[in-house]
Design a protein around this motif. Structure first.
Motif, short mmCIF file in Angstrom:
data_model
loop_
_atom_site.label_atom_id
_atom_site.label_comp_id
_atom_site.label_asym_id
_atom_site.label_seq_id
_atom_site.Cartn_x
_atom_site.Cartn_y
_atom_site.Cartn_z
N UNK A 1 -5.82 4.88 2.73
CA UNK A 1 -4.44 5.35 2.85
C UNK A 1 -3.96 5.28 4.30
N UNK A 2 -4.87 5.40 5.25
CA UNK A 2 -4.49 5.31 6.67
C UNK A 2 -3.94 3.91 6.98
N UNK A 3 -4.58 2.89 6.44
CA UNK A 3 -4.10 1.52 6.68
C UNK A 3 -2.80 1.27 5.93
N UNK A 4 -2.64 1.86 4.75
CA UNK A 4 -1.37 1.73 4.02
C UNK A 4 -0.24 2.35 4.84
N UNK A 5 -0.54 3.48 5.44
CA UNK A 5 0.47 4.14 6.26
C UNK A 5 0.90 3.24 7.42
N UNK A 6 -0.05 2.60 8.07
CA UNK A 6 0.27 1.73 9.21
C UNK A 6 1.08 0.51 8.77
N UNK A 7 0.70 -0.06 7.63
CA UNK A 7 1.42 -1.24 7.13
C UNK A 7 2.88 -0.91 6.87
N UNK A 8 3.12 0.20 6.18
CA UNK A 8 4.49 0.56 5.85
C UNK A 8 5.27 1.00 7.09
N UNK B 1 10.29 1.47 4.11
CA UNK B 1 9.10 1.40 4.94
C UNK B 1 8.83 2.69 5.67
N UNK B 2 9.88 3.27 6.25
CA UNK B 2 9.73 4.55 6.95
C UNK B 2 9.37 5.66 5.97
N UNK B 3 10.01 5.66 4.80
CA UNK B 3 9.75 6.70 3.80
C UNK B 3 8.30 6.63 3.33
N UNK B 4 7.81 5.42 3.04
CA UNK B 4 6.43 5.27 2.53
C UNK B 4 5.40 5.60 3.61
N UNK B 5 5.68 5.24 4.86
CA UNK B 5 4.76 5.60 5.94
C UNK B 5 4.65 7.12 6.05
#
Length: 400
Positions: free
Chosen positions: A19-26, A365-369
């Motif tokens: 989830x940490x990498x998903x956060x960075x991607x978004x 993108x901001x919302x998902x991050x």
């Protein structure tokens, strides 16, 4: 349940490290999208703001829909809600972000709402449609929404700590009142931010259409996230087809509810045949807009309705996720169909701008991050929630 056993579960219920990498991607997507939004505001401010309003209503609706579902679950109970509670809570925590992201609409309001610069457009409803009232209501809406989100998440956080029965957080009364406040506030907000784009047209069921759409997109997002999380421990071992079947049933109900509200609005206006009312639909079925309307009918209702009748499909998250993605995209299309034909150049003439995609992607993108940041802060299950043992026993194959 003994204290040592709970501590082991707390570790086991951790959000997957991916989830940490998903956060960075978004976050990267959001930053690139934000830069695109700046370019849009400089190059085509009016078209950009229309696209921004479309994206804002989509992602705000997702946060509000998830908060409403969270309160429904607190009122009704059920394992379907336990499995997605953290998803609902993390989504509702996006409301402060959406309050900040409303600022471009606030400062660019004169380019969106013609009645703010032309008093003749509100001769009969100036008591409601006036700029000071519009701004005050914006502040009031977010004060209510963020206040409810904070209370719900604060009480939920208490369930991660051992408490006596007398101190156990109560959700039912607050959720009942909260759902009423949500229904009233989003009804007025949808009028202020979308319906007032055409100050001469009105619909009493307008807010209910937005409520049904928000609930549907929230369920679709929860199915997407639950399917992703079941690819990792601990949900791989805990979540069973029953949870997906329950969510699929709810999604089918919201598909029908959305279609019912939308059809009711159309039927009443069409039967009345009043020029000032029927022009709303004439502007949205002529010059190419009719194709968009047909796409909404087919892919926002007919196809999902037909596919969700299958019991086996509802049990399979991998098959359900594609339908959920489709419904979230169609929610974007539906808001686009409601917003753009309000403007003179698009009335009865199909119009599309690249900013209608750039802005929603940037906001998303901001919302998902921010969503993944909030999701990572707590265990995936509320440790001391009374229904958690039932979910775990079911997942272990020991029955309900």
């Amino acid at each position: 349940m003994s204290q040592p056993h709970v501590q082991v579960q707390r570790t086991d219920f951790a959000v997957p490290v991916e989830a940490a990498s998903w956060q960075k991607i978004w976050l990267v997507v959001g930053i690139v999208g934000a830069l695109g939004c700046v370019a849009g505001f400089v190059l085509q401010p009016e078209q950009f703001l229309r696209g921004y309003l479309i994206g804002f209503m989509l992602w705000l609706g997702l946060s509000l829909g998830c908060m409403a579902l969270l309160m429904v679950q607190h009122l009704s109970g059920g394992l379907w809600g336990i499995s997605i509670r953290r998803i609902l809570e993390a989504s509702s925590k996006g409301l402060p972000l959406m309050a900040v992201l409303f600022l471009p609409i606030l400062f660019g309001r004169d380019k969106l709402y013609a009645w703010m610069t032309d008093p003749s457009l509100t001769e009969h409803n100036a008591w409601y449609l006036n700029t000071p009232g519009w701004i005050i209501r914006f502040a009031l809406y977010f004060a209510i929404w963020i206040g409810m989100e904070l209370v719900l998440n604060k009480r939920s956080a208490q369930q991660d700590e051992p408490l006596t029965a007398s101190n156990f957080p109560r959700f039912q009364l607050f959720s009942g009142i909260g759902l009423l406040l949500y229904a009233l506030s989003i009804s007025f907000a949808s009028v202020d931010w979308v319906m007032s784009l055409d100050p001469h047209w009105g619909s009493t069921i307008y807010g209910m259409i937005f409520m049904a759409g928000e609930g549907l997109s929230a369920l679709a997002f929860c199915i997407i996230m639950l399917t992703v999380l079941t690819g990792y421990s601990p949900f791989r071992e805990i979540i069973k087809p029953t949870q997906f079947q329950d969510l699929g049933k709810l999604m089918l109900a919201f598909v029908m509810l959305f279609a019912y509200f939308s059809f009711s609005q159309w039927l009443i206006i069409w039967a009345g045949n009043l020029p000032e009312e029927i022009s709303f639909y004439l502007n949205r079925i002529r010059g190419g807009w009719g194709i968009v309307a047909l796409v909404i009918i087919l892919f926002h209702f007919a196809l999902p309705f037909a596919l969700l009748l299958s019991k086996e499909r509802k049990k399979d998250g991998r098959r359900l996720i594609w339908l959920a993605v489709l419904l979230m995209f169609m929610r974007l299309v539906d808001i686009y169909w409601y917003v753009v034909p309000n403007f003179a150049h698009a009335r009865g003439h199909f119009y599309f701008s690249i900013w209608y995609l750039v802005a929603p992607v940037g906001i998303g993108g901001l919302w998902l991050a921010f969503f993944f940041y909030n999701l990572r802060q707590r265990p995936l299950l509320p440790i001391y929630e009374p229904q958690v043992p039932s979910l775990l026993n079911q997942g272990s194959g020991h029955g309900h």
